[in-house]
Design an enzyme around this catalytic site. Structure first.
Site, short mmCIF file in Angstrom:
data_model
loop_
_atom_site.label_atom_id
_atom_site.label_comp_id
_atom_site.label_asym_id
_atom_site.label_seq_id
_atom_site.Cartn_x
_atom_site.Cartn_y
_atom_site.Cartn_z
N LYS A 193 -7.18 28.73 -43.90
CA LYS A 193 -5.94 28.80 -43.60
C LYS A 193 -5.22 30.10 -44.13
O LYS A 193 -4.56 30.56 -43.50
CB LYS A 193 -5.18 27.59 -44.25
N SER A 256 4.30 32.74 -48.98
CA SER A 256 2.96 32.92 -48.56
C SER A 256 2.61 34.48 -48.61
O SER A 256 2.99 35.53 -48.03
CB SER A 256 2.55 32.46 -47.27
#
Length: 333
Positions: A193, A256
């Protein structure tokens, strides 16, 4: 429960805070490698470098020095280091009697040409096979955990004692902990991911639109699943928290770091400039090549990952990366 968290970065600190705030009244020690940083945290009662403004719970003690002395007294040890440091810590902890869980996400860099980079549980099997150990993972930003915002995580291990210890340590009104025996699937999800988040950040940075973002996430999930199944994972894991959940969070969330790398590359920054501007480790940058290498050794097709690696290596520019994906031959989904 006496809990030791090794590593005072953002994620290690956030989990230590979460455990120390647990209604069971855990005694939590957060070990920092840098004695000066440890002293600063003790004085401020917060981690001003990574989680400024969020006060430590009373049950959290910051320590430095001999981590093994603290590990000998712990009933649960959490290794909150980047993947590159995990082997060293598992070797040091190999005689530990308490359950051990790592937070590291990624594949270890290959030690020799032609060798395969290992997943965390494979590193553990090589250096500390007797440890009762596992991985603690799932869609989670450290800042939100430190703020006690709702979060769901996965404790994966072949040892029930590890999952049970993690549930006892962290399951609360703001953290839900789900147990799993599919450590391979959870680790593959956590590694891949990050790579896919770089691609999605690039897509958003180039303003390619929401259609493109949805396509990348969906096809990225297919890549992740193919690799996981080839490594022995269970398919349903990739539709859960450590698969789809962690992918969506990391690919779309503004906190992120891996997504931020893609955004900065889209702006024309070099990889070095992008990484240096973060102030944190972006594991996708370091594990992308190893993920691809492992996939190629297994004959698993991962075109998005391959494109990210070419981008990171400087063999493709941002616009060329998109063109290379769109130019692929049509196929069945």
């Amino acid at each position: 429960m006496n809990i030791l968290v090794i590593g005072a970065g953002a994620w290690g600190t956030a989990l230590a805070m979460s455990a120390a705030a647990h209604p069971a009244g855990h005694a939590v020690k957060l070990w920092a490698r840098d004695a000066q940083q440890a002293q600063a945290m003790r004085a401020a009662r917060e981690n001003t470098r990574y989680l400024a403004g969020i006060a430590f719970p009373p049950g959290l003690e910051v320590i430095d020095g001999d981590a093994m002395a603290a590990a000998a007294q712990a009933e649960l040890v959490i290794v909150a280091t980047p993947m590159a440091a995990l082997r060293e810590w598992l070797q040091r902890l190999k005689g530990c009697g308490a359950p051990v869980a790592w937070l590291s996400k990624g594949f270890e860099a290959a030690s020799a040409a032609g060798a395969a980079g290992l997943m965390a549980h494979e590193v553990c099997a090589a250096v500390a096979p007797q440890l009762r150990a596992g991985v603690f993972s799932g869609p989670s930003f450290a800042l939100e955990v430190a703020r006690q915002q709702p979060t769901a995580l996965v404790a994966a291990s072949s040892h029930a004692a590890v999952s049970e210890a993690l549930v006892a340590a962290f399951h609360s009104s703001h953290v839900r902990v789900y147990a799993s025996t599919d450590i391979v699937g959870v680790e593959v999800g956590g590694a891949v991911k990050n790579v896919l988040a770089i691609a999605t950040g690039l897509c958003d940075g180039l303003q390619l639109g929401l259609n493109a973002r949805a396509a990348l996430i969906t096809r990225g999930l297919a890549e992740m699943t193919r690799l996981g199944l080839a490594l022995g994972a269970t398919e349903k894991t990739f539709m859960g928290l450590s698969g789809l959940g962690d992918l969506v969070l990391t690919a779309t969330g503004d906190l992120s770091r891996n997504r931020k790398v893609g955004l900065l590359l889209a702006e024309g920054k070099t990889l070095d400039q992008a990484v240096q501007s973060l102030g944190h480790v972006a594991e996708g940058v370091y594990s992308a090549r190893t993920v691809l290498q492992r996939a190629q050794m297994l004959g698993v097709d991962m075109p998005i990952t391959e494109t990210v690696v070419a981008l990171l290596d400087g063999r493709l520019q941002a616009g060329e990366a998109v063109q290379s994906l769109m130019a692929r031959d049509p196929r069945e989904e």
